[in-house]
Structures are given as C-alpha cells and as structure tokens.
Design a protein around this motif. Structure first.
Motif, mmCIF file in Angstrom:
data_model
loop_
_atom_site.group_PDB
_atom_site.id
_atom_site.type_symbol
_atom_site.label_atom_id
_atom_site.label_comp_id
_atom_site.label_asym_id
_atom_site.label_seq_id
_atom_site.Cartn_x
_atom_site.Cartn_y
_atom_site.Cartn_z
ATOM 1 N N TYR A 42 2.530 9.294 -10.949
ATOM 2 C CA TYR A 42 1.749 8.063 -10.922
ATOM 3 C C TYR A 42 2.478 7.026 -10.087
ATOM 4 O O TYR A 42 3.694 6.844 -10.208
ATOM 5 N N GLY A 43 1.724 6.371 -9.198
ATOM 6 C CA GLY A 43 2.269 5.287 -8.401
ATOM 7 C C GLY A 43 1.949 3.957 -9.063
ATOM 8 O O GLY A 43 1.873 3.854 -10.284
ATOM 9 N N ARG A 79 0.827 -1.211 0.000
ATOM 10 C CA ARG A 79 0.000 0.000 0.000
ATOM 11 C C ARG A 79 0.861 1.261 0.000
ATOM 12 O O ARG A 79 0.509 2.267 -0.600
ATOM 13 N N ARG A 80 2.005 1.197 0.680
ATOM 14 C CA ARG A 80 2.907 2.348 0.636
ATOM 15 C C ARG A 80 3.465 2.532 -0.772
ATOM 16 O O ARG A 80 3.578 3.653 -1.266
ATOM 17 N N GLN A 126 5.187 8.155 -5.757
ATOM 18 C CA GLN A 126 5.375 8.426 -7.183
ATOM 19 C C GLN A 126 6.468 7.534 -7.771
ATOM 20 O O GLN A 126 7.563 7.448 -7.228
ATOM 21 N N HIS A 127 6.145 6.883 -8.897
ATOM 22 C CA HIS A 127 7.138 6.110 -9.642
ATOM 23 C C HIS A 127 7.355 6.685 -11.041
ATOM 24 O O HIS A 127 8.349 6.368 -11.681
ATOM 25 N N VAL A 148 -3.662 11.478 -2.742
ATOM 26 C CA VAL A 148 -3.731 10.290 -3.594
ATOM 27 C C VAL A 148 -5.139 10.185 -4.173
ATOM 28 O O VAL A 148 -6.131 10.454 -3.471
ATOM 29 N N SER A 149 -5.249 9.795 -5.447
ATOM 30 C CA SER A 149 -6.574 9.744 -6.067
ATOM 31 C C SER A 149 -6.587 8.797 -7.256
ATOM 32 O O SER A 149 -5.532 8.362 -7.742
#
Length: 338
Positions: A46-47, A17-18, A23-24, A62-63
């Motif tokens: 974007y993660g 979850r982390r 961001q990646h 976060v969304s």
C-alpha cells in the motif's frame, strides 16, 4: 519521473504522485492463475492511498477500488507503459477489481508492454562505447582510464586481455563491435548487450561504480558459439514431441541411461498448461558449439530454457534439462532517453 522543467497543472506535485505510487506498507505475496492460464505472482503493498503491486511479470501495477450503494468501480494502471483501465459497475459495492486487473493484463499482453522503463546514466552509454573500442583494439591506457580500482584486483589485466581475445576468437571475430543486436539495462548503471560474430555471439556486460565520474567495476565478455546442426535438430525434435498431446519423448531420438525422460515430460506438461506451446529460438544462450547448447524456448511468456548434450556419436542425448527461467530475468525492459 522527476523533471527539472516547469511543473505541470496537476493539483499534486510530481513528487507527491511518485510517493503515492510507491509501497510504504507491504502485504503478503500472492499468486493466481489468470484467465489466460498464466501464473501471475506478485508482492502487493500500500502506498499513500493507492495499492501498489510489484508483479513478477509486469513490474509495477497501481490500483484502487471503490463503491457505494448501487455503484462499484476500480482504476488500474501500468506506469511503465502508461496504459490503464477504469471499470464502472451499477451494482452495490460491485467487486470488479479482479476483472479490471485482468483486462489491464490482457491489454499489456496485446501491446507487449515493458515491465520497466529505465533511463541509463549518460556515462553508461559512453563507457559502452569505450568497451567496444577495447574489444576492437585493446589499449591498456584506455582500460586504465575507464576501469575502477577493483578491476585489476579482481582479474589481472593480462588475463582479462587474454580472456577477451579468446572470447572473440571463439565466435570467429566480430565485424562491428559498436553494433549491438540486443541491448538490455538491468539498472541505470548496468548494461548488457549481444554482438554478432561470424560463428556465434558475444554477451557483454558492464556495471558502473558509485563514484563521480563513474567507472567500470564489472566487465564480462562471454562467447556463445553457434550450436552444431545435430544439436539444433535434436532440440527441435524434442520440443516438437513435447508439444504433442500428451507430451512424449520422440522415438527417433536415442537417449542415454542417465537422462530422466519422465521428469522432462512432466515439466513440459506443466509448461504447456501454463504458457502454451514451446518453440526453440534459433541462437543458443550458452554452449560449447559442439555437443552442448542451451536454448531459450519461446511461449506466451518465454519463461523456459532447454539444455541438451549429445554424445560423441552425434545422435544420443546424454544430458537434458528443461528449466523454468526466473521471470525477473525475462521481463521486457524498455530503455528510454527522455
């Protein structure tokens, strides 16, 4: 956050979850004027399956939106406070992302939510206590025990001791060096706090070294004497006039030829449009206690400062600067223990 206790019943681990909420892949920075007429600037990215927005004002948000024929939705949350909004719409691919985000920001504004939640190192609190005892009664043996190797190379010990004594004297001494009136954390290894003196305040900052156990590698003690009464009156008179519609320079406040009053009025117009009416906070954040003082200006976001200098006659403004403060410096950070 990471924990050592038993995993919860969520289908994804805490670590996963982390990862999803970091961001990646970065995206171009963005800025917009919100419905509350405050400029919102952010660095989106974007993660793993989620949009992760680093907001200058609110920290991480976060969304993710979604939709199908006949349906639209968005979920948006603020990890630092635990507040979130879910929005559902009964229209094909309804674009509710911005509405959802602004609903969340309105909620954060109402709750005065922190932009970040920081858990200082236990050593940060311990060394803050050691510094308090140094301020109360300087002891070279204690200083040698808690200072990192760079400290005496940066500032010779005798000079540092004299500078601390001068700062304490500049605010008339501090009755209780272990009772901060404000405590801030810039990171788990950095603490800043204010101490109330008899005629001003001390701003104390420590930064810890990356060793085991950590030691103090940065220590600053800055004195900010109380502003003179005529400087306070001039600042309040000026801000009251700048809050007029339209903003003006007060006719009762003489001004020197080197002061650009037009520039101050233009900036005040922008400040009021973006942040609402300004108010001078009572205690300065810088100054000499005589002719010069810098005040924070309170507004919806508190992103402004006023530096003012009076001439020796006590009435003429010979220097004045209204500035927008770096929003990152104004972020509300909540310090947590758990």
């Amino acid at each position: 956050p990471a924990r050592d206790d038993r995993p919860d019943d969520h289908p994804l681990s805490r670590a996963s979850r982390r990862e999803m909420q970091q961001q990646h892949r970065s995206m171009p920075p963005a800025a917009r004027l919100s419905t509350s007429r405050v400029v919102e600037a952010s660095a989106p990215g974007y993660g793993f399956g989620l949009f992760v927005d680093s907001s200058v004002r609110w920290g991480t948000i976060v969304s993710h939106p979604g939709g199908y024929p006949g349906f639209g939705s968005c979920m948006c949350w603020h990890p630092a406070s635990g507040l979130g909004v879910v929005m559902l719409a009964n229209s094909t691919y309804a674009k509710v992302s911005r509405t959802c985000r602004e609903a969340l920001e309105a909620l954060l504004q109402e709750r005065r939510a922190p932009a970040r939640r920081l858990r200082p190192w236990p050593e940060s609190a311990t060394l803050r206590g050691d510094v308090a005892r140094l301020l109360a009664d300087w002891d070279d043996a204690r200083a040698s025990r808690i200072f990192a190797v760079n400290m005496d190379l940066d500032v010779p010990r005798d000079r540092r001791r004299a500078d601390v004594a001068l700062a304490l004297d500049s605010v008339g001494g501090v009755a209780d060096v272990e009772a901060p009136i404000e405590l801030e954390a810039q990171s788990p290894s950095q603490l800043t706090w204010w101490l109330q003196g008899r005629s001003g305040r001390l701003r104390v900052h420590i930064g810890l070294s990356p060793e085991s156990p950590p030691k103090i590698q940065t220590l600053t003690v800055d004195a900010v004497p109380d502003a003179a009464d005529d400087v306070v009156r001039a600042a309040r008179s000026l801000v009251a006039a700048l809050n007029d519609e339209p903003p003006v320079w007060p006719g009762t406040l003489p001004v020197g030829t080197g002061v650009d009053t037009a520039s101050t009025i233009r900036l005040a117009t922008a400040a009021r449009a973006l942040d609402g009416p300004l108010e001078v906070l009572p205690q300065p954040v810088a100054g000499d206690g005589d002719r010069t003082a810098t005040f924070k200006l309170s507004s919806r976001s508190a992103f402004w400062q006023l530096a003012i200098t009076l001439a020796a006659d006590g009435g003429t403004v010979e220097a004045c600067e209204l500035t927008a403060v770096d929003m990152n410096e104004q972020q509300h950070t909540e310090i947590v223990d758990d």
